[in-house]
Write a protein that holds these residues in place. Structure first.
Motif, PDB file in Angstrom:
ATOM      1  N   PHE A 168     -20.319   6.391  -8.162  1.00  0.00           N
ATOM      2  CA  PHE A 168     -19.090   6.294  -7.389  1.00  0.00           C
ATOM      3  C   PHE A 168     -18.169   7.464  -7.719  1.00  0.00           C
ATOM      4  O   PHE A 168     -17.966   7.793  -8.886  1.00  0.00           O
ATOM      5  CB  PHE A 168     -18.340   4.994  -7.714  1.00  0.00           C
ATOM      6  CG  PHE A 168     -18.979   3.763  -7.154  1.00  0.00           C
ATOM      7  CD1 PHE A 168     -19.867   3.021  -7.913  1.00  0.00           C
ATOM      8  CD2 PHE A 168     -18.696   3.352  -5.863  1.00  0.00           C
ATOM      9  CE1 PHE A 168     -20.465   1.879  -7.405  1.00  0.00           C
ATOM     10  CE2 PHE A 168     -19.281   2.210  -5.336  1.00  0.00           C
ATOM     11  CZ  PHE A 168     -20.170   1.478  -6.102  1.00  0.00           C
ATOM     12  N   PHE A 182     -11.922   4.588  -4.050  1.00  0.00           N
ATOM     13  CA  PHE A 182     -13.339   4.822  -4.288  1.00  0.00           C
ATOM     14  C   PHE A 182     -14.091   5.145  -3.012  1.00  0.00           C
ATOM     15  O   PHE A 182     -13.759   4.639  -1.921  1.00  0.00           O
ATOM     16  CB  PHE A 182     -13.973   3.579  -4.915  1.00  0.00           C
ATOM     17  CG  PHE A 182     -13.601   3.371  -6.349  1.00  0.00           C
ATOM     18  CD1 PHE A 182     -12.413   2.752  -6.694  1.00  0.00           C
ATOM     19  CD2 PHE A 182     -14.447   3.796  -7.373  1.00  0.00           C
ATOM     20  CE1 PHE A 182     -12.061   2.562  -8.026  1.00  0.00           C
ATOM     21  CE2 PHE A 182     -14.108   3.603  -8.705  1.00  0.00           C
ATOM     22  CZ  PHE A 182     -12.912   2.995  -9.028  1.00  0.00           C
ATOM     23  N   GLY A 183     -15.126   5.968  -3.171  1.00  0.00           N
ATOM     24  CA  GLY A 183     -16.089   6.151  -2.104  1.00  0.00           C
ATOM     25  C   GLY A 183     -17.047   4.975  -2.052  1.00  0.00           C
ATOM     26  O   GLY A 183     -16.945   4.042  -2.860  1.00  0.00           O
ATOM     27  N   ASP A 184     -17.976   5.012  -1.115  1.00  0.00           N
ATOM     28  CA  ASP A 184     -18.896   3.897  -0.913  1.00  0.00           C
ATOM     29  C   ASP A 184     -20.105   3.919  -1.853  1.00  0.00           C
ATOM     30  O   ASP A 184     -20.936   3.018  -1.810  1.00  0.00           O
ATOM     31  CB  ASP A 184     -19.381   3.871   0.539  1.00  0.00           C
ATOM     32  CG  ASP A 184     -18.272   3.472   1.498  1.00  0.00           C
ATOM     33  OD1 ASP A 184     -18.386   3.781   2.696  1.00  0.00           O
ATOM     34  OD2 ASP A 184     -17.279   2.856   1.034  1.00  0.00           O
ATOM     35  N   TYR A 198     -10.415  -5.322  -9.656  1.00  0.00           N
ATOM     36  CA  TYR A 198     -11.090  -4.777  -8.490  1.00  0.00           C
ATOM     37  C   TYR A 198     -12.125  -5.787  -8.003  1.00  0.00           C
ATOM     38  O   TYR A 198     -12.764  -6.475  -8.783  1.00  0.00           O
ATOM     39  CB  TYR A 198     -11.807  -3.462  -8.813  1.00  0.00           C
ATOM     40  CG  TYR A 198     -10.921  -2.246  -8.797  1.00  0.00           C
ATOM     41  CD1 TYR A 198     -10.205  -1.871  -9.929  1.00  0.00           C
ATOM     42  CD2 TYR A 198     -10.794  -1.467  -7.645  1.00  0.00           C
ATOM     43  CE1 TYR A 198      -9.391  -0.744  -9.922  1.00  0.00           C
ATOM     44  CE2 TYR A 198      -9.978  -0.347  -7.630  1.00  0.00           C
ATOM     45  CZ  TYR A 198      -9.277   0.004  -8.768  1.00  0.00           C
ATOM     46  OH  TYR A 198      -8.460   1.120  -8.757  1.00  0.00           O
ATOM     47  N   GLN A 233     -15.648  -6.207  -5.734  1.00  0.00           N
ATOM     48  CA  GLN A 233     -16.789  -5.479  -5.180  1.00  0.00           C
ATOM     49  C   GLN A 233     -17.671  -6.448  -4.395  1.00  0.00           C
ATOM     50  O   GLN A 233     -18.479  -7.180  -4.965  1.00  0.00           O
ATOM     51  CB  GLN A 233     -17.597  -4.790  -6.280  1.00  0.00           C
ATOM     52  CG  GLN A 233     -18.698  -3.893  -5.736  1.00  0.00           C
ATOM     53  CD  GLN A 233     -19.492  -3.188  -6.829  1.00  0.00           C
ATOM     54  OE1 GLN A 233     -19.859  -3.789  -7.830  1.00  0.00           O
ATOM     55  NE2 GLN A 233     -19.757  -1.892  -6.644  1.00  0.00           N
ATOM     56  N   ARG A 288     -20.692  -3.089  -1.643  1.00  0.00           N
ATOM     57  CA  ARG A 288     -20.604  -2.139  -2.768  1.00  0.00           C
ATOM     58  C   ARG A 288     -19.257  -1.428  -2.850  1.00  0.00           C
ATOM     59  O   ARG A 288     -19.016  -0.688  -3.797  1.00  0.00           O
ATOM     60  CB  ARG A 288     -21.746  -1.113  -2.663  1.00  0.00           C
ATOM     61  CG  ARG A 288     -22.251  -0.572  -3.966  1.00  0.00           C
ATOM     62  CD  ARG A 288     -23.516   0.206  -3.736  1.00  0.00           C
ATOM     63  NE  ARG A 288     -23.358   1.361  -2.889  1.00  0.00           N
ATOM     64  CZ  ARG A 288     -24.381   2.032  -2.331  1.00  0.00           C
ATOM     65  NH1 ARG A 288     -25.611   1.607  -2.521  1.00  0.00           N
ATOM     66  NH2 ARG A 288     -24.167   3.081  -1.585  1.00  0.00           N
ATOM     67  N   GLN A 289     -18.392  -1.627  -1.873  1.00  0.00           N
ATOM     68  CA  GLN A 289     -17.074  -1.002  -1.950  1.00  0.00           C
ATOM     69  C   GLN A 289     -16.302  -1.519  -3.160  1.00  0.00           C
ATOM     70  O   GLN A 289     -16.475  -2.661  -3.568  1.00  0.00           O
ATOM     71  CB  GLN A 289     -16.260  -1.349  -0.698  1.00  0.00           C
ATOM     72  CG  GLN A 289     -16.689  -0.647   0.563  1.00  0.00           C
ATOM     73  CD  GLN A 289     -15.806  -1.063   1.719  1.00  0.00           C
ATOM     74  OE1 GLN A 289     -15.765  -2.228   2.096  1.00  0.00           O
ATOM     75  NE2 GLN A 289     -15.073  -0.118   2.266  1.00  0.00           N
ATOM     76  N   MET A 290     -15.451  -0.693  -3.724  1.00  0.00           N
ATOM     77  CA  MET A 290     -14.541  -1.107  -4.794  1.00  0.00           C
ATOM     78  C   MET A 290     -13.158  -1.236  -4.185  1.00  0.00           C
ATOM     79  O   MET A 290     -12.580  -0.256  -3.722  1.00  0.00           O
ATOM     80  CB  MET A 290     -14.538  -0.083  -5.927  1.00  0.00           C
ATOM     81  CG  MET A 290     -15.849   0.012  -6.677  1.00  0.00           C
ATOM     82  SD  MET A 290     -16.229  -1.478  -7.616  1.00  0.00           S
ATOM     83  CE  MET A 290     -15.000  -1.370  -8.922  1.00  0.00           C
ATOM     84  N   LEU A 322      -9.216  -2.561  -4.608  1.00  0.00           N
ATOM     85  CA  LEU A 322      -8.167  -2.979  -5.534  1.00  0.00           C
ATOM     86  C   LEU A 322      -7.586  -4.309  -5.082  1.00  0.00           C
ATOM     87  O   LEU A 322      -7.182  -4.464  -3.931  1.00  0.00           O
ATOM     88  CB  LEU A 322      -7.076  -1.920  -5.605  1.00  0.00           C
ATOM     89  CG  LEU A 322      -5.894  -2.259  -6.502  1.00  0.00           C
ATOM     90  CD1 LEU A 322      -6.318  -2.333  -7.958  1.00  0.00           C
ATOM     91  CD2 LEU A 322      -4.771  -1.248  -6.316  1.00  0.00           C
ATOM     92  N   PHE A 327     -14.049  -7.169 -11.113  1.00  0.00           N
ATOM     93  CA  PHE A 327     -14.003  -6.368 -12.321  1.00  0.00           C
ATOM     94  C   PHE A 327     -12.568  -6.216 -12.801  1.00  0.00           C
ATOM     95  O   PHE A 327     -11.668  -5.870 -12.032  1.00  0.00           O
ATOM     96  CB  PHE A 327     -14.585  -4.974 -12.074  1.00  0.00           C
ATOM     97  CG  PHE A 327     -16.054  -4.969 -11.800  1.00  0.00           C
ATOM     98  CD1 PHE A 327     -16.541  -4.945 -10.505  1.00  0.00           C
ATOM     99  CD2 PHE A 327     -16.962  -4.981 -12.849  1.00  0.00           C
ATOM    100  CE1 PHE A 327     -17.904  -4.932 -10.254  1.00  0.00           C
ATOM    101  CE2 PHE A 327     -18.322  -4.968 -12.612  1.00  0.00           C
ATOM    102  CZ  PHE A 327     -18.798  -4.946 -11.302  1.00  0.00           C
TER     103      PHE A 327
END
Lengths: 119, 119
Positions: free
Chosen positions: A90, A110-112, B37, B39, B43-45, B47, B91
């Protein structure tokens, strides 16, 4: 709004090959980061950059290199791919207040992610 | 070095009920920030919420709130009125403040809690 863009999304490498993971952001953020996420684990910091021309090591930098020639781009290079580098990578960026250097309270965008398998 | 511990690998809650995810951390710094965070399987993170260590008031974002106990170094996340869309890995993360001592910038993550929402 593009935000943080990572390419490629998936890649399979052979042991010993090299490759560059690309990361670009269009938010004019000074701070950029690379993390890796192993199965069942949280993200770990590989390298980070506080601005163009400035990079520093994170928690797990071995086997990787970075450069930051522009504000927008922060590529991550694997020189000799090893099975231990199989992971999801990431890229992230965050804002810092001009002239003050304060940034810690700013969220990281964040990116994917890039899923990398080394066989 | 800072560490973040999430002791619950998995939690399950009925839709519309309340669930609390635990997080403890270890640091010698007084200036820092804490984040949760989310997810999802994509898979994106994302906030969820953040807390400044110098603020005694617990952060709140709609259905999400934290219980920040600085002396105990505890930072739990409460999700009220759980919805199916809340199902994800969560997370907990730590970041040193701008005026803290040296060391790498970036987030230190826990291993995550997998939240399951039962319909």
């Amino acid at each position: 709004n593009a935000g943080v863009t990572q390419t490629p999304k998936f890649r399979i490498l052979k042991i010993g090959q090299s490759m560059t993971l690309q990361c670009t952001q269009d938010m004019n953020h000074n701070y950029m980061y690379w993390y890796r996420q192993d199965p069942g684990m949280g993200l770990k910091l590989i390298y980070y950059s506080v601005g163009a021309g400035i990079t520093d090591k994170g928690e797990v930098p071995n086997g990787y290199n970075v450069s930051r020639s522009t504000t927008e781009d922060f590529p991550l290079r694997l020189e000799l791919a090893a099975p231990s580098q199989t992971s999801v990578y990431f890229c992230a960026s965050s804002y810092s207040w001009p002239g003050q250097g304060t940034h810690s309270n700013q969220p990281q965008h964040f990116g994917d992610g890039t899923r990398l398998s080394i066989l | 070095a800072q560490t973040v511990t999430q002791s619950q690998p998995e939690m399950s809650v009925q839709e519309a009920e309340t669930v609390t995810l635990s997080c403890t951390y270890d640091t010698s710094e007084s200036d820092y920030y804490l984040f949760w965070y989310k997810q999802p399987p994509s898979r994106q993170m994302i906030l969820v919420i953040r807390q400044e260590a110098y603020k005694q008031q617990n952060a709140t974002e709609n259905r999400f709130s934290v219980n920040f106990q600085k002396a105990a170094k505890s930072f739990s996340l409460k999700i009220s009125d759980s919805q199916l869309g809340d199902a994800a890995m969560y997370f907990c993360a730590y970041r040193r403040g701008d005026h803290s001592g040296g060391g790498a910038d970036g987030l230190t993550f826990g291993k995550g809690t997998h939240l399951i929402i039962q319909p």
